[in-house]
Design a protein around this motif. Structure first.
Motif, PDB file in Angstrom:
ATOM      1  N   LEU A  85       0.871  -1.142  -0.097  1.00  0.00           N
ATOM      2  CA  LEU A  85       0.149   0.010   0.074  1.00  0.00           C
ATOM      3  C   LEU A  85       0.848   1.210  -0.016  1.00  0.00           C
ATOM      4  O   LEU A  85       0.526   2.093  -0.641  1.00  0.00           O
ATOM      5  CB  LEU A  85      -0.950   0.043   1.168  1.00  0.00           C
ATOM      6  CG  LEU A  85      -2.111  -1.118   1.291  1.00  0.00           C
ATOM      7  CD1 LEU A  85      -2.731  -1.043   2.412  1.00  0.00           C
ATOM      8  CD2 LEU A  85      -2.962  -0.868   0.130  1.00  0.00           C
ATOM      9  N   ILE A  98       0.314   5.499  -0.611  1.00  0.00           N
ATOM     10  CA  ILE A  98      -0.641   5.594   0.695  1.00  0.00           C
ATOM     11  C   ILE A  98       0.067   5.606   1.913  1.00  0.00           C
ATOM     12  O   ILE A  98       1.195   4.750   2.133  1.00  0.00           O
ATOM     13  CB  ILE A  98      -1.669   4.249   0.757  1.00  0.00           C
ATOM     14  CG1 ILE A  98      -2.564   4.518  -0.561  1.00  0.00           C
ATOM     15  CG2 ILE A  98      -2.435   4.343   1.861  1.00  0.00           C
ATOM     16  CD1 ILE A  98      -3.231   2.990  -0.757  1.00  0.00           C
ATOM     17  N   ASP A  99      -0.164   6.583   2.668  1.00  0.00           N
ATOM     18  CA  ASP A  99       0.722   6.873   3.675  1.00  0.00           C
ATOM     19  C   ASP A  99       0.648   5.552   5.023  1.00  0.00           C
ATOM     20  O   ASP A  99      -0.405   5.077   5.133  1.00  0.00           O
ATOM     21  CB  ASP A  99       0.697   8.382   4.548  1.00  0.00           C
ATOM     22  CG  ASP A  99      -0.373   8.564   5.128  1.00  0.00           C
ATOM     23  OD1 ASP A  99      -0.545   7.651   6.230  1.00  0.00           O
ATOM     24  OD2 ASP A  99      -1.247   9.418   5.173  1.00  0.00           O
ATOM     25  N   LEU A 110      -2.278   5.333   7.126  1.00  0.00           N
ATOM     26  CA  LEU A 110      -3.592   5.022   6.346  1.00  0.00           C
ATOM     27  C   LEU A 110      -3.715   3.614   5.866  1.00  0.00           C
ATOM     28  O   LEU A 110      -4.611   3.070   5.727  1.00  0.00           O
ATOM     29  CB  LEU A 110      -3.803   6.087   5.220  1.00  0.00           C
ATOM     30  CG  LEU A 110      -5.106   6.039   4.269  1.00  0.00           C
ATOM     31  CD1 LEU A 110      -6.144   6.025   5.408  1.00  0.00           C
ATOM     32  CD2 LEU A 110      -5.143   7.015   3.409  1.00  0.00           C
ATOM     33  N   LEU A 138      -6.255   0.973   6.770  1.00  0.00           N
ATOM     34  CA  LEU A 138      -7.051   0.291   5.434  1.00  0.00           C
ATOM     35  C   LEU A 138      -7.137  -1.272   5.911  1.00  0.00           C
ATOM     36  O   LEU A 138      -7.990  -1.886   5.675  1.00  0.00           O
ATOM     37  CB  LEU A 138      -6.432   0.629   4.227  1.00  0.00           C
ATOM     38  CG  LEU A 138      -7.133   1.668   3.517  1.00  0.00           C
ATOM     39  CD1 LEU A 138      -6.065   1.832   2.128  1.00  0.00           C
ATOM     40  CD2 LEU A 138      -8.249   1.415   2.998  1.00  0.00           C
ATOM     41  N   LEU A 139      -6.015  -1.715   6.303  1.00  0.00           N
ATOM     42  CA  LEU A 139      -5.841  -3.273   6.240  1.00  0.00           C
ATOM     43  C   LEU A 139      -6.709  -3.524   7.595  1.00  0.00           C
ATOM     44  O   LEU A 139      -7.130  -4.714   7.667  1.00  0.00           O
ATOM     45  CB  LEU A 139      -4.283  -3.439   6.570  1.00  0.00           C
ATOM     46  CG  LEU A 139      -3.449  -3.297   5.331  1.00  0.00           C
ATOM     47  CD1 LEU A 139      -2.017  -3.528   5.583  1.00  0.00           C
ATOM     48  CD2 LEU A 139      -3.998  -4.336   4.081  1.00  0.00           C
ATOM     49  N   TYR A 198      -9.242  -2.449   8.551  1.00  0.00           N
ATOM     50  CA  TYR A 198     -10.866  -2.047   8.088  1.00  0.00           C
ATOM     51  C   TYR A 198     -11.177  -3.305   7.299  1.00  0.00           C
ATOM     52  O   TYR A 198     -12.250  -4.066   7.308  1.00  0.00           O
ATOM     53  CB  TYR A 198     -10.784  -0.754   7.228  1.00  0.00           C
ATOM     54  CG  TYR A 198     -11.905  -0.484   6.605  1.00  0.00           C
ATOM     55  CD1 TYR A 198     -13.038  -0.102   7.183  1.00  0.00           C
ATOM     56  CD2 TYR A 198     -12.145  -0.612   5.148  1.00  0.00           C
ATOM     57  CE1 TYR A 198     -14.397  -0.071   6.740  1.00  0.00           C
ATOM     58  CE2 TYR A 198     -13.227  -0.405   4.557  1.00  0.00           C
ATOM     59  CZ  TYR A 198     -14.359  -0.195   5.185  1.00  0.00           C
ATOM     60  OH  TYR A 198     -15.546   0.260   4.444  1.00  0.00           O
ATOM     61  N   ALA A 199     -10.334  -3.788   6.484  1.00  0.00           N
ATOM     62  CA  ALA A 199     -10.325  -4.797   5.866  1.00  0.00           C
ATOM     63  C   ALA A 199     -10.695  -6.131   6.648  1.00  0.00           C
ATOM     64  O   ALA A 199     -11.405  -6.914   6.212  1.00  0.00           O
ATOM     65  CB  ALA A 199      -9.156  -5.120   4.689  1.00  0.00           C
ATOM     66  N   SER A 231     -14.165  -6.077   7.903  1.00  0.00           N
ATOM     67  CA  SER A 231     -15.150  -6.147   6.907  1.00  0.00           C
ATOM     68  C   SER A 231     -15.552  -7.331   6.671  1.00  0.00           C
ATOM     69  O   SER A 231     -16.869  -7.509   6.108  1.00  0.00           O
ATOM     70  CB  SER A 231     -14.776  -5.288   5.847  1.00  0.00           C
ATOM     71  OG  SER A 231     -13.622  -5.607   5.096  1.00  0.00           O
ATOM     72  N   PHE A 278     -14.528   2.681  10.131  1.00  0.00           N
ATOM     73  CA  PHE A 278     -13.043   3.471   9.249  1.00  0.00           C
ATOM     74  C   PHE A 278     -13.027   4.834  10.087  1.00  0.00           C
ATOM     75  O   PHE A 278     -11.690   5.120  10.294  1.00  0.00           O
ATOM     76  CB  PHE A 278     -13.857   3.605   7.933  1.00  0.00           C
ATOM     77  CG  PHE A 278     -12.288   3.935   6.890  1.00  0.00           C
ATOM     78  CD1 PHE A 278     -11.655   2.910   6.756  1.00  0.00           C
ATOM     79  CD2 PHE A 278     -12.110   5.421   6.645  1.00  0.00           C
ATOM     80  CE1 PHE A 278     -10.511   3.260   5.840  1.00  0.00           C
ATOM     81  CE2 PHE A 278     -10.843   5.542   5.848  1.00  0.00           C
ATOM     82  CZ  PHE A 278     -10.347   4.618   5.683  1.00  0.00           C
ATOM     83  N   GLU A 316     -12.929   9.230   4.974  1.00  0.00           N
ATOM     84  CA  GLU A 316     -13.916   8.577   4.388  1.00  0.00           C
ATOM     85  C   GLU A 316     -13.680   7.394   4.034  1.00  0.00           C
ATOM     86  O   GLU A 316     -12.813   6.953   3.206  1.00  0.00           O
ATOM     87  CB  GLU A 316     -14.273   9.569   3.083  1.00  0.00           C
ATOM     88  CG  GLU A 316     -15.950   9.613   2.926  1.00  0.00           C
ATOM     89  CD  GLU A 316     -16.086  10.466   1.861  1.00  0.00           C
ATOM     90  OE1 GLU A 316     -16.659  10.111   0.794  1.00  0.00           O
ATOM     91  OE2 GLU A 316     -15.867  11.792   1.647  1.00  0.00           O
ATOM     92  N   ALA A 317     -14.616   6.413   4.333  1.00  0.00           N
ATOM     93  CA  ALA A 317     -14.644   4.908   3.524  1.00  0.00           C
ATOM     94  C   ALA A 317     -15.247   4.893   2.394  1.00  0.00           C
ATOM     95  O   ALA A 317     -16.089   5.915   2.020  1.00  0.00           O
ATOM     96  CB  ALA A 317     -15.477   4.180   4.895  1.00  0.00           C
ATOM     97  N   ALA A 318     -14.522   3.992   1.466  1.00  0.00           N
ATOM     98  CA  ALA A 318     -15.238   4.199   0.339  1.00  0.00           C
ATOM     99  C   ALA A 318     -16.398   3.150   0.099  1.00  0.00           C
ATOM    100  O   ALA A 318     -16.289   2.228   1.048  1.00  0.00           O
ATOM    101  CB  ALA A 318     -14.090   3.621  -0.861  1.00  0.00           C
TER     102      ALA A 318
END
Lengths: 434, 258
Positions: A384, A389-390, A393, A397-398, A400-401, A404, A424, A432-434
């Protein structure tokens, strides 16, 4: 501190209470007085101490405060209010003005449990306090002692609810520490279908001691979402007991995000051939939060299946407990059972105790289970970051994954998206979450 | 004289205490395509990973200048944002993060760094669909987890899609041809060729000459024992294919090399 409950009990029971309920409540109080609060010498409570609850000074909120709780406040505090029927409770008291009981198919009963005790007493008597026993469970006994409010849903044979039934339990002591003992009873006759969304939220310090009982008749399909979004200083104890008849399907999505101390006891008995249970769970804690999920699946009869996935995300100094019991009785041949518990540890100081507990007494079964405890995969983080992607973040993201996989199985789009956003936002404030 | 896009000077690097790169010198100008070939274990992938900033690779001496700046001091994400793109030998699977979410997050991170406005959902979709068409990718891939359950060819195509979206100045392709069937190889190569322009350079790391039939390089370098031992034009790759790496390692390449 059981004496203060005793006093509150005597005061509360002095009201006009029907005979059956009076007997039941007395029995609950007797059991609670005998059992006392659980302690860590008990196997079931080894990793979860309830001293803050036992030593806390909680009082029953009055029903007069209810009217001060407005629609605006409800929308502000609830995760998500979907169209469809709902029951709203403040500090355990029913809030008729914010509830919506319209649009139900003929024969379906949805009401405050107190009302059902009068209007559908025979049926309530038949099922109440049978799915969650209180003889050896102190919190369930305590809930039973104070039983008067909660939700009652009756689905006659073949009734299908297209919209979910939402039960919103709000605690708001206005500075005082309140305790509520919500009770939910769902009786689903054969071939009926419904989705139940049970939500717990609140502000300040308080104690929620909930019991939910569900009877799924032959071929009934019950989807049950439980969202625990209590305040960070709240104590949340929930006991959920399900009884399943032939070919019934019970699916639980249990999401625990809030609370200082949370304990969920979720159990089902697969009591006839062809019954299936799906348990999905997510717990996400940080700071000094403590969350304990005890689940139990009783394969009492042959040809039943169960699948369980519980995932935990632990940050800060938080602690988690997962205890997943699967019992396959001697008669329960051809059982298929799968259990997974995965934990993601985000900090040095977070702690998880995970214990699968398989007791198999039948010989022709397919059962497997697994538990993992790990950190984020650094090769994924690198991938990532290598795309601009910093690092922070990327980690969010990971994480969050990871969450999910559980949240993604909730079928109400609005609710699922709201939960995803919430998760998120907790990981990555301002994004913001996608 | 204009500044080189990438200048690698006497680069030494080790992985787990083993010195893999032992003095690499390489200059890449904008618009050029360089192929780096070599036998297994020669240090090709190490070079690619060092440039991208992979953490378990330790540079022991030498320097790398990217647009005149010290690349080795830049964070991984800043290298990417500044225009260095590594196409992975083994793209990573990230279940639970959709391709669309990932690409949009990456693209907007890069755009922000470059002083460009972030793209909204509509503009993003328009752009990504156009790029996916180029790589003959099904739009449904956008809703799937990043590389989750993708075949080898799909993963490589997905990496090239990311490259097309992020618009780098330097594309480093680490064995992008490995494990690709001929159709996938052709699609990937066409994707790369479409991105060739006078402002962008590529470094192709490969074991096989076949890729270079599709992406024709300006320069070919042979890496062996952590050093570039021969450099030449695309003819060098053809000779390598015919005679093998042994020939060049023993000194035969000088006849055709630079």
């Amino acid at each position: 501190m059981t004496t203060s409950y005793q006093q509150a009990f005597e005061k509360d029971l002095s009201r006009d209470v029907p005979g059956f309920l009076r007997r039941l409540r007395n029995e609950g109080m007797e059991r609670f007085a005998k059992l006392g609060f659980p302690n860590r010498r008990m196997e079931e409570w080894k990793y979860t101490g309830v001293d803050p609850i036992a030593q806390g000074d909680f009082h029953l909120g009055g029903d007069k405060e209810v009217s001060r709780f407005t629609l605006e406040e409800m929308h502000r505090m609830a995760f998500c209010v979907l169209p469809g029927p709902r029951l709203v409770f403040l500090n355990g008291h029913f809030h008729p003005a914010l509830s919506d009981l319209s649009g139900l198919p003929a024969g379906v009963r949805l009401s405050n449990l107190g009302q059902a005790l009068q209007e559908d007493s025979l049926r309530v008597e038949t099922y109440l306090a049978k799915q969650v026993g209180f003889q050896d469970r102190a919190f369930a006994a305590l809930n039973t002692a104070f039983l008067q409010n909660g939700a009652y849903l009756y689905l006659p044979r073949g009734a299908v609810l297209t919209q979910p039934v939402q039960l919103l339990f709000v605690s708001h002591g206005n500075g005082a520490a309140v305790v509520s003992h919500p009770r939910v009873l769902v009786v689903a006759e054969s071939q009926s279908q419904a989705t139940l969304i049970e939500t717990y939220v609140g502000e300040g310090a308080y104690f929620t001691n909930a019991v939910t009982e569900i009877v799924a008749g032959e071929g009934a399909v019950i989807e049950h979402v439980k969202l625990q979004g209590e305040s960070d200083s709240a104590f949340h104890i929930a006991s959920i007991g399900v009884h399943q008849e032939r070919d019934s399907l019970y699916t639980s999505h249990s999401i625990s995000l809030g609370g200082a101390l949370t304990r969920n006891d979720l159990g089902t008995t697969l009591d006839a051939e062809g019954a299936s249970a799906i348990f999905n769970g997510l717990y996400m804690v940080t700071g000094r939060q403590h969350v304990d999920n005890h689940t139990s699946i009783d394969h009492a009869k042959p040809h039943c299946t169960s699948a369980e996935l519980y995932k935990g995300i632990l940050d800060g100094h938080s602690q988690g407990v997962f205890n997943g019991r699967i019992l396959v009785r001697p008669d329960a041949q051809k059982t298929s059972s799968q259990q997974t518990n995965k934990n993601l540890i985000l900090s040095e100081d977070a702690l998880i105790n995970t214990k699968p507990l398989l007791e198999i007494y039948a010989n022709d079964v397919k059962c497997n289970h697994g538990a993992t405890i790990g950190r984020l995969d650094e090769s994924q983080v690198f991938y990532l970051r290598a795309r601009g992607i910093d690092a922070k973040l990327a980690r969010s993201l990971l994480t969050y994954a990871f969450a999910s996989e559980v949240v993604g199985q909730i079928r109400q789009d609005l609710l699922r998206e709201r939960l995803q956003q919430l998760i998120f936002a907790r990981l990555m404030p301002g994004k913001e979450a996608a | 004289m204009t500044m080189a896009l990438l200048e690698i000077k006497n680069l030494h690097a080790k992985v787990e205490e083993k010195e893999i790169l032992q003095g690499i010198n390489l200059t890449v100008n904008a618009g050029e395509v360089h192929a780096i070939m070599g036998p297994n274990g020669s240090g090709k992938s190490t070079l690619a990973n060092v440039l991208a900033g992979r953490e378990n690779y330790e540079v022991t001496s030498g320097e790398v200048l990217y647009e005149g700046k010290n690349l080795l001091e830049m964070d991984i994400e800043d290298r990417a944002r500044a225009g260095v793109f590594l196409a992975f030998q083994y793209p990573i699977e990230i279940p639970g993060v959709s391709n669309a979410h990932f690409l949009k997050t990456a693209l907007n991170g890069v755009r922000k760094y470059r002083g460009l406005e972030e793209l909204d959902a509509m503009d993003f979709l328009t752009l990504v669909k156009e790029k996916m068409k180029l790589l003959q990718m099904d739009p449904t891939f956008l809703n799937r987890g990043v590389n989750e359950g993708f075949s080898g060819g799909e993963k490589k195509r997905n990496d090239i899609l990311q490259m097309a979206m992020l618009d780098p100045k330097l594309g480093i392709l680490d064995e992008t041809d490995s494990g690709l069937d001929i159709d996938s190889l052709r699609i990937v190569a066409e994707g790369v060729n479409a991105l060739r322009n006078p402002n962008r350079a590529f470094v192709l790391v490969t074991h096989y000459q076949r890729l270079l039939d599709y992406i024709v390089p300006d320069f070919v370098h042979v890496l062996s024992g952590g050093k570039i031992i021969a450099s030449g034009d695309k003819e060098l790759a053809v000779h390598l294919e015919e005679r093998g790496y042994g020939w060049v390692i023993e000194g035969g390449a000088k006849a055709v090399g630079a």
